[in-house]
Design an enzyme around this catalytic site. Structure first.
Site, PDB file in Angstrom:
ATOM      1  N   ASP A  17      84.404  40.602 -84.880  1.00  0.00           N
ATOM      2  CA  ASP A  17      84.968  40.713 -86.231  1.00  0.00           C
ATOM      3  C   ASP A  17      86.126  39.738 -86.428  1.00  0.00           C
ATOM      4  OD1 ASP A  17      85.118  41.689 -88.786  1.00  0.00           O
ATOM      5  OD2 ASP A  17      86.140  43.552 -88.258  1.00  0.00           O
ATOM      6  N   HIS A  34      82.345  31.723 -89.561  1.00  0.00           N
ATOM      7  CA  HIS A  34      81.138  32.163 -88.846  1.00  0.00           C
ATOM      8  C   HIS A  34      80.657  31.072 -87.881  1.00  0.00           C
ATOM      9  CE1 HIS A  34      81.158  35.639 -91.314  1.00  0.00           C
ATOM     10  NE2 HIS A  34      80.745  35.057 -92.420  1.00  0.00           N
ATOM     11  N   LEU A 128      71.794  37.634 -67.035  1.00  0.00           N
ATOM     12  CA  LEU A 128      72.474  38.458 -68.039  1.00  0.00           C
ATOM     13  C   LEU A 128      71.527  38.875 -69.156  1.00  0.00           C
ATOM     14  CD1 LEU A 128      75.194  39.452 -69.394  1.00  0.00           C
ATOM     15  CD2 LEU A 128      75.202  37.243 -70.565  1.00  0.00           C
TER      16      LEU A 128
HETATM   17  C1  IPE Z   1      81.071  44.869 -88.308  1.00  0.00           C
HETATM   18  O1  IPE Z   1      82.010  44.097 -88.971  1.00  0.00           O
HETATM   19  C2  IPE Z   1      79.747  44.165 -88.278  1.00  0.00           C
HETATM   20  C3  IPE Z   1      79.693  42.978 -87.429  1.00  0.00           C
HETATM   21  C4  IPE Z   1      80.649  42.520 -86.657  1.00  0.00           C
HETATM   22  C5  IPE Z   1      78.432  42.277 -87.460  1.00  0.00           C
HETATM   23  P1  IPE Z   1      82.297  44.310 -90.527  1.00  0.00           P
HETATM   24  O2  IPE Z   1      83.337  43.327 -90.877  1.00  0.00           O
HETATM   25  O3  IPE Z   1      81.028  44.253 -91.288  1.00  0.00           O
HETATM   26  O4  IPE Z   1      82.838  45.801 -90.558  1.00  0.00           O
HETATM   27  P2  IPE Z   1      83.811  46.536 -91.571  1.00  0.00           P
HETATM   28  O5  IPE Z   1      83.256  46.289 -92.948  1.00  0.00           O
HETATM   29  O6  IPE Z   1      85.168  45.945 -91.397  1.00  0.00           O
HETATM   30  O7  IPE Z   1      83.772  47.964 -91.157  1.00  0.00           O
HETATM   31  C1  IPE Z   2      82.468  39.183 -88.525  1.00  0.00           C
HETATM   32  O1  IPE Z   2      83.457  38.577 -89.278  1.00  0.00           O
HETATM   33  C2  IPE Z   2      81.111  38.586 -88.770  1.00  0.00           C
HETATM   34  C3  IPE Z   2      80.189  39.436 -89.517  1.00  0.00           C
HETATM   35  C4  IPE Z   2      80.422  40.643 -89.910  1.00  0.00           C
HETATM   36  C5  IPE Z   2      78.899  38.864 -89.825  1.00  0.00           C
HETATM   37  P1  IPE Z   2      83.747  38.997 -90.780  1.00  0.00           P
HETATM   38  O2  IPE Z   2      82.924  38.130 -91.665  1.00  0.00           O
HETATM   39  O3  IPE Z   2      83.563  40.446 -90.959  1.00  0.00           O
HETATM   40  O4  IPE Z   2      85.270  38.586 -90.899  1.00  0.00           O
HETATM   41  P2  IPE Z   2      86.415  39.392 -91.660  1.00  0.00           P
HETATM   42  O5  IPE Z   2      86.392  40.801 -91.164  1.00  0.00           O
HETATM   43  O6  IPE Z   2      86.122  39.293 -93.104  1.00  0.00           O
HETATM   44  O7  IPE Z   2      87.667  38.671 -91.257  1.00  0.00           O
HETATM   45 MG    MG Z   3      84.804  42.034 -90.789  1.00  0.00          MG
END
Ligand code: IPE
Ligand code: IPE
Ligand code: MG
Length: 235
Positions: A17, A34, A128
């Protein structure tokens, strides 16, 4: 303190995240976050292989992530294909066994095809076990397991008959869940499997996560007193 090689987690799952916040802090579009996240995946997979970990599961796209703007969803799906192409050779060299969990049939056709090809190519390796959670949701996984059981004629479930129908049935027991970016929730990730996993949260944003952060999370895991509802085995 070095890691205790005898007490490595059997299976680590990571909620990757913070890509968006990483990009925003640099004045970049979210997609750039990303993309930088893919480099972190590469570092962490390499480190996990070198450390001799058995299984690493990465939460890459949740069933709820479809709720994001379609441009971001599209960018993520294209990034998946691109990353699989770019990383296949190194994964092959490191003997990484690739798998995927989630409702894969609902992924866009191109992503599905590239994922299937990569799993076909790398799925029989013996190193792995790297599992990508894509269009993954733990509640959906449990619902799918129940429906699979009903189709098999199961009339009454116990823990074993349900667990053996989860997407993770042939993966080792989940020992450690790591979440980056400081959030303290599971966001519909491995709800069943995490029952007694240790949870480590780090404020590091996913694109900044590297080998040392992984080692720090494992070190933290090795300090924990896992009681499983019983009493401490420590003096
Ligand atoms: C969780 O992250 C999903 C992934 C890392 C793929 P999100 O950014 O979607 O989760 P929330 O919305 O903060 O709970
Ligand atoms: C995690 O990073 C990747 C996915 C959920 C696909 P985010 O896109 O959720 O990044 P934040 O949480 O907005 O910083
Ligand atoms: Mg996120």
């Amino acid at each position: 303190m070095p890691l205790d090689p005898e007490r490595l987690p059997r299976h680590i799952a990571v909620i990757m995240d913070g890509n968006g916040r990483w990009a925003r802090a640099r004045g970049l579009p979210r997609a750039a976050g990303h993309k930088a996240g893919v480099d972190a995946v590469r570092r962490v997979v390499r480190a996990a292989s070198e450390l001799g970990l058995g299984a690493l599961t990465l939460y890459a796209f949740s069933t709820e992530n479809w709720g994001r703007p379609s441009a971001e969803v599209g960018a993520l799906m294209r990034l998946l294909s691109w990353a699989l192409g770019r990383e296949a050779l190194e994964l092959e060299r490191n003997n990484v066994r690739l798998g995927a969990i989630g409702r894969l049939s609902d992924l866009p056709a191109a992503a599905r095809k590239d994922l299937a090809a990569a799993v076909e190519r790398l799925g029989k390796n013996t190193g792995l076990r790297l599992t990508l959670a894509l269009n993954y949701g733990a509640r959906q996984e449990i619902v799918d397991a129940v429906n699979a059981g009903l189709a098999d004629g199961v009339r009454r479930f116990d823990e074993q008959s349900l667990a053996q129908r989860l997407y993770t049935a042939d993966l080792p027991e989940l020992d450690l869940v790591v979440r980056t970016s400081g959030e303290m929730r599971l966001s519909n990730f491995l709800l069943w499997q995490a029952a007694y996993a240790e949870f480590v949260a780090t404020p590091v944003l996913w694109p900044d996560f590297d080998r040392e952060h992984l080692i720090a999370a494992i070190r933290e895991f090795q300090k924990r007193d896992r009681r499983f509802g019983g009493l401490s085995t420590k003096a």
